[in-house]
Motif scaffolding. Structure first.
Motif, PDB file in Angstrom:
ATOM      1  N   GLU A   3      10.673 -28.879  30.934  1.00 10.89           N
ATOM      2  CA  GLU A   3      11.324 -27.838  31.288  1.00 10.89           C
ATOM      3  C   GLU A   3      11.163 -27.608  29.456  1.00 10.89           C
ATOM      4  N   GLN A   4      11.441 -27.988  28.763  1.00 13.88           N
ATOM      5  CA  GLN A   4      12.272 -28.139  26.963  1.00 13.88           C
ATOM      6  C   GLN A   4      11.335 -27.525  26.540  1.00 13.88           C
ATOM      7  N   SER A   5       9.422 -27.564  26.416  1.00 13.21           N
ATOM      8  CA  SER A   5       8.491 -27.467  25.899  1.00 13.21           C
ATOM      9  C   SER A   5       7.597 -26.943  26.817  1.00 13.21           C
ATOM     10  N   ASP A   6       6.853 -26.210  26.203  1.00 14.21           N
ATOM     11  CA  ASP A   6       5.405 -25.940  26.748  1.00 14.21           C
ATOM     12  C   ASP A   6       4.201 -26.750  26.510  1.00 14.21           C
ATOM     13  N   ALA A   7       4.435 -27.655  25.544  1.00 17.87           N
ATOM     14  CA  ALA A   7       2.985 -28.308  24.457  1.00 17.87           C
ATOM     15  C   ALA A   7       3.492 -29.403  24.759  1.00 17.87           C
ATOM     16  N   VAL A   8       2.566 -30.844  24.313  1.00 15.31           N
ATOM     17  CA  VAL A   8       2.883 -31.563  23.574  1.00 15.31           C
ATOM     18  C   VAL A   8       1.025 -31.922  23.270  1.00 15.31           C
ATOM     19  N   THR A   9       0.935 -32.020  21.528  1.00 11.42           N
ATOM     20  CA  THR A   9       0.440 -32.156  20.458  1.00 11.42           C
ATOM     21  C   THR A   9      -0.336 -34.059  20.015  1.00 11.42           C
ATOM     22  N   LEU A  10      -0.662 -34.559  21.253  1.00 10.90           N
ATOM     23  CA  LEU A  10      -1.009 -35.477  20.758  1.00 10.90           C
ATOM     24  C   LEU A  10      -1.824 -35.968  18.967  1.00 10.90           C
ATOM     25  N   SER A  11      -1.506 -37.333  18.283  1.00 10.60           N
ATOM     26  CA  SER A  11      -2.149 -36.990  17.276  1.00 10.60           C
ATOM     27  C   SER A  11      -3.772 -37.496  16.742  1.00 10.60           C
ATOM     28  N   ASN A  12      -4.350 -36.929  18.115  1.00 10.05           N
ATOM     29  CA  ASN A  12      -6.331 -36.677  17.943  1.00 10.05           C
ATOM     30  C   ASN A  12      -6.385 -35.174  18.145  1.00 10.05           C
ATOM     31  N   GLY A  13      -5.116 -33.992  17.873  1.00 14.58           N
ATOM     32  CA  GLY A  13      -5.546 -32.586  18.250  1.00 14.58           C
ATOM     33  C   GLY A  13      -5.597 -32.517  19.670  1.00 14.58           C
ATOM     34  N   ILE A  14      -5.391 -33.077  20.449  1.00 11.77           N
ATOM     35  CA  ILE A  14      -5.507 -33.377  21.867  1.00 11.77           C
ATOM     36  C   ILE A  14      -4.106 -32.136  22.977  1.00 11.77           C
ATOM     37  N   ALA A  97     -15.116 -38.586  27.160  1.00 11.36           N
ATOM     38  CA  ALA A  97     -13.219 -38.659  26.931  1.00 11.36           C
ATOM     39  C   ALA A  97     -12.179 -40.318  26.991  1.00 11.36           C
ATOM     40  N   ARG A  98     -13.606 -40.992  27.969  1.00  9.23           N
ATOM     41  CA  ARG A  98     -12.580 -42.346  28.359  1.00  9.23           C
ATOM     42  C   ARG A  98     -12.511 -43.570  27.391  1.00  9.23           C
ATOM     43  N   GLY A  99     -10.849 -43.964  27.301  1.00  9.35           N
ATOM     44  CA  GLY A  99     -11.246 -45.047  26.455  1.00  9.35           C
ATOM     45  C   GLY A  99     -10.034 -44.400  24.985  1.00  9.35           C
ATOM     46  N   LYS A 100      -9.759 -43.160  24.967  1.00 11.65           N
ATOM     47  CA  LYS A 100      -9.214 -42.903  24.012  1.00 11.65           C
ATOM     48  C   LYS A 100      -8.088 -42.678  24.018  1.00 11.65           C
ATOM     49  N   GLY A 101      -6.969 -43.284  25.274  1.00  9.69           N
ATOM     50  CA  GLY A 101      -5.918 -42.726  25.235  1.00  9.69           C
ATOM     51  C   GLY A 101      -5.490 -42.329  25.947  1.00  9.69           C
ATOM     52  N   LEU A 102      -6.286 -40.820  26.995  1.00 12.34           N
ATOM     53  CA  LEU A 102      -5.642 -40.046  26.940  1.00 12.34           C
ATOM     54  C   LEU A 102      -4.599 -40.311  28.673  1.00 12.34           C
ATOM     55  N   GLY A 103      -5.197 -41.498  29.227  1.00  7.31           N
ATOM     56  CA  GLY A 103      -4.516 -41.819  30.816  1.00  7.31           C
ATOM     57  C   GLY A 103      -2.949 -41.765  30.363  1.00  7.31           C
ATOM     58  N   ALA A 104      -2.854 -42.652  29.876  1.00  6.33           N
ATOM     59  CA  ALA A 104      -1.698 -43.262  28.571  1.00  6.33           C
ATOM     60  C   ALA A 104      -1.116 -42.034  28.086  1.00  6.33           C
ATOM     61  N   ALA A 105      -1.601 -41.488  27.299  1.00  2.00           N
ATOM     62  CA  ALA A 105      -0.447 -40.098  27.409  1.00  2.00           C
ATOM     63  C   ALA A 105      -0.044 -39.500  28.215  1.00  2.00           C
ATOM     64  N   LEU A 106      -0.766 -39.125  28.987  1.00  2.00           N
ATOM     65  CA  LEU A 106      -0.274 -38.301  30.274  1.00  2.00           C
ATOM     66  C   LEU A 106       0.350 -39.095  30.809  1.00  2.00           C
ATOM     67  N   LEU A 107       0.446 -40.769  31.557  1.00  2.00           N
ATOM     68  CA  LEU A 107       1.434 -41.618  32.434  1.00  2.00           C
ATOM     69  C   LEU A 107       2.588 -41.626  31.152  1.00  2.00           C
ATOM     70  N   LYS A 108       2.622 -41.482  29.794  1.00  2.00           N
ATOM     71  CA  LYS A 108       3.993 -41.411  29.398  1.00  2.00           C
ATOM     72  C   LYS A 108       4.684 -39.933  29.750  1.00  2.00           C
ATOM     73  N   GLU A 109       3.804 -38.961  29.083  1.00  2.00           N
ATOM     74  CA  GLU A 109       4.548 -37.642  29.356  1.00  2.00           C
ATOM     75  C   GLU A 109       4.883 -37.080  30.829  1.00  2.00           C
TER      76      GLU A 109
END
Length: 157
Positions: A3-14, A97-109
């Protein structure tokens, strides 16, 4: 994010941001259809996601410009097994886009969202035969702690 913010930008710009409305849901169809091939078309996806939203279903997507490259469908819910928890219905990444850490980033978020929404657990299901997913989830700190059972139900003719 939650609820605090609308978006998170990853180091790869995604950018990870919530999906709201039919146009943004339509942008998710090429990715969700990889995981849910029974979806017949974009409109069925929009209709189903919108209906599930009335029961708490939400979508968090990883955006590369205007293109969705990964997404998670989830809900915050409660039951007598897990108390209040965040349930991940869907987690999928576009093939290129697999193998770029996106699934991990989604799980973290999603974990952050769960904590922000007073959930005690993040829970998801995967097929017992899906060894790649099971390895990934274990690597991301999820425990293989539940055995689920499924029975196909059919109406009598």
């Amino acid at each position: 994010m939650a609820e605090q913010s609308d978006a998170v930008t990853l180091s790869n710009g995604i950018v990870l941001r919530p999906v709201h409305g039919p146009d943004k849901l339509a942008a998710c169809f090429p990715v969700i259809s990889l995981l849910r091939p029974r979806l017949k078309n974009v409109q069925e996806w929009i209709d189903r996601a919108s209906e599930m939203a009335t029961e708490g279903y939400r979508v968090l997507a990883a955006w590369q410009g205007d293109r969705v490259v990964a997404l998670a469908g989830y809900r915050v819910t409660e039951n007598l097994i897990h108390d209040r928890f965040l349930y991940v219905d869907d987690l999928v990444t576009a093939e290129d886009a697999r193998g770029k850490g996106l699934g991990a980033a989604l799980l973290k978020e999603l974990s952050t969202i769960g904590v922000d929404e007073y959930c005690g657990r993040l829970v998801l299901d995967t097929a017992a035969t899906n060894e790649n997913a099971r390895r990934f989830y274990k690597r991301e700190g999820l425990n293989d702690a539940v055995i689920g059972f499924v029975k196909q139900l059919e109406r009598a003719a």
